[in-house]
Scaffold this motif. Structure first.
Motif, short mmCIF file in Angstrom:
data_model
loop_
_atom_site.label_atom_id
_atom_site.label_comp_id
_atom_site.label_asym_id
_atom_site.label_seq_id
_atom_site.Cartn_x
_atom_site.Cartn_y
_atom_site.Cartn_z
N CYS A 92 2.53 -5.61 -8.41
CA CYS A 92 1.34 -5.08 -7.73
C CYS A 92 0.29 -4.65 -8.75
N TYR A 138 6.98 -0.74 2.25
CA TYR A 138 6.38 -2.05 2.49
C TYR A 138 5.66 -2.56 1.25
N LEU A 149 2.43 -4.58 0.37
CA LEU A 149 1.18 -5.10 0.92
C LEU A 149 0.87 -6.36 0.13
N ASP A 182 -1.33 -10.27 0.07
CA ASP A 182 -2.37 -11.16 0.55
C ASP A 182 -1.76 -12.56 0.66
N SER A 192 -3.99 -10.15 5.05
CA SER A 192 -3.17 -9.04 4.57
C SER A 192 -1.92 -8.90 5.44
N ARG A 193 -0.76 -8.80 4.77
CA ARG A 193 0.50 -8.61 5.50
C ARG A 193 1.26 -7.45 4.88
N GLU A 194 2.03 -6.77 5.73
CA GLU A 194 2.94 -5.72 5.28
C GLU A 194 4.35 -6.28 5.43
#
Length: 86
Positions: free
Chosen positions: A22, A53, A55, A57, A62-64
């Motif tokens: 990240c 979660y 996060l 892309d 955007s998805r969790e």
């Protein structure tokens, strides 16, 4: 796997590898425990109601992704990491 199923924290080393991904905004090849495979840019890790979660892309969306639903992830810098429970 039901969304109401109890969360099982992942191994601390695996969490640290996701945190690094990240920070570097790496695009990961992810495999989920349900068999779904996707390419996703790791953007952040969050915790909500004692569930963690990633996060990500995914193709501009955007998805969790629940950390305990990720089977493995890979990137040339990190290699392949198979997620283990703590």
């Amino acid at each position: 796997m039901s969304m109401n199923e109890a969360y099982h924290p992942i191994n601390c080393d695996d969490y640290d590898n996701l945190e690094l991904a990240c920070q570097q905004q790496l695009t990961l090849a992810l495999t989920l425990k349900d068999g779904e495979a996707l390419q996703a840019k790791a953007t952040d890790l969050i915790s909500r109601k004692n569930v963690e979660y990633l996060l990500a892309d995914v193709a501009g969306e955007s998805r969790e992704l629940r950390l305990d639903r990720i089977a493995s992830f890979s990137h040339p810098q990190t290699g392949t990491v198979v997620i283990g429970e703590s």
